[in-house]
Motif scaffolding. Structure first.
Motif, PDB file in Angstrom:
ATOM      1  N   VAL B  42      46.772 -82.272 111.233  1.00 21.15           N
ATOM      2  CA  VAL B  42      46.507 -81.695 109.913  1.00 21.15           C
ATOM      3  C   VAL B  42      46.196 -82.812 108.902  1.00 21.15           C
ATOM      4  O   VAL B  42      46.511 -83.985 109.126  1.00 21.15           O
ATOM      5  N   ASP B  43      45.583 -82.422 107.772  1.00 22.51           N
ATOM      6  CA  ASP B  43      45.233 -83.384 106.723  1.00 22.51           C
ATOM      7  C   ASP B  43      46.239 -83.365 105.581  1.00 22.51           C
ATOM      8  O   ASP B  43      46.283 -84.280 104.764  1.00 22.51           O
ATOM      9  N   CYS B  44      46.992 -82.284 105.512  1.00 19.38           N
ATOM     10  CA  CYS B  44      48.007 -82.176 104.451  1.00 19.38           C
ATOM     11  C   CYS B  44      49.179 -81.368 104.999  1.00 19.38           C
ATOM     12  O   CYS B  44      48.978 -80.330 105.627  1.00 19.38           O
ATOM     13  N   ILE B  45      50.392 -81.873 104.771  1.00 21.39           N
ATOM     14  CA  ILE B  45      51.591 -81.167 105.233  1.00 21.39           C
ATOM     15  C   ILE B  45      52.332 -80.615 104.025  1.00 21.39           C
ATOM     16  O   ILE B  45      52.553 -81.327 103.045  1.00 21.39           O
ATOM     17  N   ILE B  46      52.694 -79.337 104.113  1.00 23.52           N
ATOM     18  CA  ILE B  46      53.466 -78.730 103.032  1.00 23.52           C
ATOM     19  C   ILE B  46      54.843 -78.328 103.561  1.00 23.52           C
ATOM     20  O   ILE B  46      54.960 -77.666 104.590  1.00 23.52           O
ATOM     21  N   LEU B  47      55.880 -78.801 102.861  1.00 20.06           N
ATOM     22  CA  LEU B  47      57.245 -78.367 103.164  1.00 20.06           C
ATOM     23  C   LEU B  47      57.539 -77.239 102.189  1.00 20.06           C
ATOM     24  O   LEU B  47      57.601 -77.467 100.974  1.00 20.06           O
ATOM     25  N   PRO B  48      57.687 -76.015 102.689  1.00 23.67           N
ATOM     26  CA  PRO B  48      57.773 -74.859 101.787  1.00 23.67           C
ATOM     27  C   PRO B  48      59.173 -74.654 101.213  1.00 23.67           C
ATOM     28  O   PRO B  48      60.134 -75.308 101.627  1.00 23.67           O
ATOM     29  N   GLY B  49      59.258 -73.704 100.313  1.00 27.79           N
ATOM     30  CA  GLY B  49      60.541 -73.352  99.711  1.00 27.79           C
ATOM     31  C   GLY B  49      61.391 -72.524 100.653  1.00 27.79           C
ATOM     32  O   GLY B  49      60.938 -72.085 101.708  1.00 27.79           O
ATOM     33  N   GLY B  50      62.634 -72.337 100.262  1.00 30.74           N
ATOM     34  CA  GLY B  50      63.553 -71.548 101.071  1.00 30.74           C
ATOM     35  C   GLY B  50      64.940 -72.162 101.050  1.00 30.74           C
ATOM     36  O   GLY B  50      65.302 -72.870 100.114  1.00 30.74           O
ATOM     37  N   PHE B  51      65.675 -71.883 102.090  1.00 28.36           N
ATOM     38  CA  PHE B  51      67.049 -72.377 102.185  1.00 28.36           C
ATOM     39  C   PHE B  51      67.264 -72.916 103.588  1.00 28.36           C
ATOM     40  O   PHE B  51      67.993 -72.331 104.384  1.00 28.36           O
ATOM     41  N   SER B  52      66.580 -74.019 103.896  1.00 26.37           N
ATOM     42  CA  SER B  52      66.656 -74.554 105.248  1.00 26.37           C
ATOM     43  C   SER B  52      68.116 -74.791 105.628  1.00 26.37           C
ATOM     44  O   SER B  52      68.884 -75.336 104.832  1.00 26.37           O
TER      45      SER B  52
END
Lengths: 80, 229
Positions: B42-52
């Motif tokens: 991938v060219d861009c990684i997004i760590l999304p919201g939530g409650f990991s």
């Protein structure tokens, strides 16, 4: 071997939860309580390790995982 | 151009982000499972919201040890674009890719509301489509968003122009009233020194379609797309 690690906010960091507990205690009439700091307790069981190694790994795991050194400090003691 | 969205156990904005990138911007978008060792070119990684991991220990503290995060770290070290949103921001802080830490909101409340944030830096891959001083209306949803760093840490952020967004009032005024969670310097989003890793507490993916009440969040995604093009 059982080790207890106490993690709490550094003195320079505001602890709004501790403040709220203090305010609640004041409401109950405990006016002499001047401050409350809230923290976390970890009881860690360790098997087959020398005292010297335990002295080495407890600060290591505390800095790496149990506490966030940017905002928290820790103390520890051997329970048994 | 390909986007990757990391899924941890407890992520809950992964599909919202996927929806915006694939259906609003028509980008090739894939999910990246936290247990894999594969970032799928991938060219861009997004760590999304939530409650990991249920926010156990501290927000983002356990997710940081997921197998995939080693790859994410290497990707970032090589200059790859990484965006952490809300819990994703907290993970980046715990991982050490961004400086500082999060404390509980000053009023001890979970805040779920639209807020105003002011763009402080336009010269980043995440804000180039915006203007310095522009005010965006984007929702927040967090318990631990009260940004903290030592005095020296904050000075470094300011010196290096690393504060990208500040909470503000609707007219862009920076004040205690606008600083809803009590963050130092009203920080809502920061970038690393190298300028390729950004974390922000507000949720641009929840403000990228008119039907959701605001499209201001599109500026962030459009900026990334322009940067990568």
């Amino acid at each position: 071997m059982k080790v207890r690690v106490l993690v709490s906010f550094k003195d320079s960091v505001l602890d709004p939860q501790g403040q709220t507990v203090k305010n609640a205690l004041h409401t109950l009439g405990y006016k002499n309580i001047s401050d409350v700091r809230q923290g976390k307790v970890f009881e860690v069981d360790i098997t087959d390790m020398s005292d010297a190694d335990i002295e080495k790994i407890i600060p290591e795991i505390s800095n790496k995982v149990l506490a966030n050194p940017i905002i928290e400090k820790f103390t520890w003691e051997i329970l048994e | 151009m390909k986007f990757g969205i990391v899924i941890f156990p407890g992520s809950n904005c992964d599909y919202d982000t996927f929806n915006v990138l694939r259906d609003v911007f028509h980008m090739e978008t894939v999910f990246l499972w936290h247990k894999d060792h594969n970032i799928k070119d991938v060219d861009c990684i997004i760590l999304p919201g939530g409650f990991s991991y249920g926010d156990y220990l501290r927000s983002g503290a356990i997710a940081r040890f997921s197998p995939l995060m080693q790859e994410v770290k290497e990707f970032a070290m090589k200059g790859g674009l990484v965006l952490g949103i809300c819990n994703g921001f907290q993970v980046l802080l715990e991982l050490g890719l961004l400086p500082g830490a999060m404390l509980r909101n000053k009023n001890l409340k979970f805040l779920c509301q639209h807020v105003h944030i002011r763009i402080e830096e336009k010269k980043t891959p995440f804000t180039k489509r915006g203007e310095k001083g522009q005010v965006l209306r984007i929702p927040i949803a967090h318990f631990d968003g009260n940004y903290y760093d030592s005095e020296e840490g904050i000075e470094t952020l300011i010196e290096n122009n690393q504060i990208v967004f500040r909470y503000s009032e609707h007219n862009g005024l920076i004040s205690d009233k606008g600083n809803v969670n009590g963050s130092k310097e009203s920080v809502a989003g920061i970038i690393n020194k190298a300028g390729n890793v950004m974390g922000m507490m507000p949720h641009p993916e929840r403000a990228s379609e008119a039907i959701l009440g605001s499209e201001d969040g599109k500026i962030i995604f459009q900026s990334i797309i322009d940067w990568l093009a």
